[in-house]
Design a protein around this motif. Structure first.
Motif, PDB file in Angstrom:
ATOM      1  N   LYS A  27      -3.165  -9.934  -9.167  1.00 55.87           N
ATOM      2  CA  LYS A  27      -3.376 -10.109  -7.737  1.00 55.87           C
ATOM      3  C   LYS A  27      -2.485  -9.108  -7.013  1.00 55.87           C
ATOM      4  O   LYS A  27      -1.381  -8.814  -7.459  1.00 55.87           O
ATOM      5  N   GLN A  28      -3.019  -8.581  -5.900  1.00 50.30           N
ATOM      6  CA  GLN A  28      -2.300  -7.543  -5.155  1.00 50.30           C
ATOM      7  C   GLN A  28      -2.025  -7.993  -3.730  1.00 50.30           C
ATOM      8  O   GLN A  28      -2.797  -8.753  -3.147  1.00 50.30           O
ATOM      9  N   GLN A  29      -0.921  -7.465  -3.200  1.00 51.58           N
ATOM     10  CA  GLN A  29      -0.593  -7.635  -1.798  1.00 51.58           C
ATOM     11  C   GLN A  29      -0.027  -6.302  -1.313  1.00 51.58           C
ATOM     12  O   GLN A  29       0.597  -5.567  -2.082  1.00 51.58           O
ATOM     13  N   ILE A  30      -0.275  -5.987  -0.047  1.00 55.23           N
ATOM     14  CA  ILE A  30       0.265  -4.759   0.544  1.00 55.23           C
ATOM     15  C   ILE A  30       1.431  -5.143   1.445  1.00 55.23           C
ATOM     16  O   ILE A  30       1.299  -6.002   2.313  1.00 55.23           O
ATOM     17  N   VAL A  31       2.579  -4.505   1.192  1.00 52.95           N
ATOM     18  CA  VAL A  31       3.795  -4.768   1.952  1.00 52.95           C
ATOM     19  C   VAL A  31       4.418  -3.433   2.325  1.00 52.95           C
ATOM     20  O   VAL A  31       4.732  -2.623   1.441  1.00 52.95           O
ATOM     21  N   GLU A  32       4.577  -3.202   3.622  1.00 58.73           N
ATOM     22  CA  GLU A  32       5.213  -1.962   4.089  1.00 58.73           C
ATOM     23  C   GLU A  32       4.589  -0.723   3.444  1.00 58.73           C
ATOM     24  O   GLU A  32       5.288   0.147   2.936  1.00 58.73           O
ATOM     25  N   LYS A  33       3.282  -0.659   3.395  1.00 65.57           N
ATOM     26  CA  LYS A  33       2.512   0.464   2.849  1.00 65.57           C
ATOM     27  C   LYS A  33       2.601   0.601   1.333  1.00 65.57           C
ATOM     28  O   LYS A  33       2.092   1.559   0.756  1.00 65.57           O
ATOM     29  N   GLU A  84      13.482   6.982  -5.086  1.00 64.45           N
ATOM     30  CA  GLU A  84      13.557   5.547  -4.862  1.00 64.45           C
ATOM     31  C   GLU A  84      12.183   5.000  -4.507  1.00 64.45           C
ATOM     32  O   GLU A  84      11.363   5.702  -3.927  1.00 64.45           O
ATOM     33  N   PHE A  85      11.958   3.747  -4.840  1.00 66.09           N
ATOM     34  CA  PHE A  85      10.770   3.066  -4.348  1.00 66.09           C
ATOM     35  C   PHE A  85      10.898   2.967  -2.834  1.00 66.09           C
ATOM     36  O   PHE A  85      12.000   2.717  -2.315  1.00 66.09           O
ATOM     37  N   PRO A  86       9.807   3.137  -2.088  1.00 70.62           N
ATOM     38  CA  PRO A  86       9.896   3.002  -0.633  1.00 70.62           C
ATOM     39  C   PRO A  86      10.498   1.671  -0.195  1.00 70.62           C
ATOM     40  O   PRO A  86      11.263   1.619   0.767  1.00 70.62           O
ATOM     41  N   LEU A  87      10.198   0.587  -0.912  1.00 67.66           N
ATOM     42  CA  LEU A  87      10.740  -0.717  -0.544  1.00 67.66           C
ATOM     43  C   LEU A  87      12.248  -0.817  -0.768  1.00 67.66           C
ATOM     44  O   LEU A  87      12.889  -1.712  -0.230  1.00 67.66           O
TER      45      LEU A  87
END
Length: 133
Positions: A27-33, A84-87
């Motif tokens: 399952k996927q969710q989009i968070v802060e692009k 770094e990961f954007p998050l």
């Protein structure tokens, strides 16, 4: 030659119990692009399931079910240029991933896992439930 190597590797993985009982359920969710994907890879009968978390198609972790209930990972962002990961870029030097996939039971039998994870200040997995059949 390639076919022989493939057969040898397949037989090794089968004998080592590495292959899952079925395909992953994701399952996927989009968070802060960023695209966050959480999956359960079901184990064979009486074997452990595997939980994976990916950010933008990059594997962050893979944990067996016994160790997915309470997770806390910490990363210190180094000084200077770094990948770094954007998050992870939330303004703090240290960023944590925390949360878990907790079991839900009915009549003494585990029937599902409910997953919630935070990456720093952002909830990246919110109330994702994997129901067992």
């Amino acid at each position: 030659m390639k076919r022989s190597l493939s057969i040898i590797l397949l037989s090794f993985f089968v004998s080592a119990g590495v292959l899952a009982a079925g395909p992953p359920h994701c399952k996927q969710q989009i968070v802060e692009k960023s695209v966050i994907e959480i999956c359960i890879v079901p184990g064979a009968a009486f074997e452990h399931d595997l939980y994976t978390l990916k950010a933008d198609k990059v594997l962050v972790f893979a944990l067996v079910d016994d160790y997915s209930e309470k997770v806390e990972l910490e990363h210190t962002i180094p000084e200077g240029l770094s990948k770094e990961f954007p998050l992870s870029k939330q303004g703090d030097k240290v960023v944590k991933i925390r949360g878990g996939c907790v079991p839900e039971s009915k009549d003494g039998v585990e029937v599902a896992r409910l997953c919630n994870f935070y990456w720093g200040k952002h909830q990246v997995v919110k109330d994702i439930r994997f129901v067992f059949k």
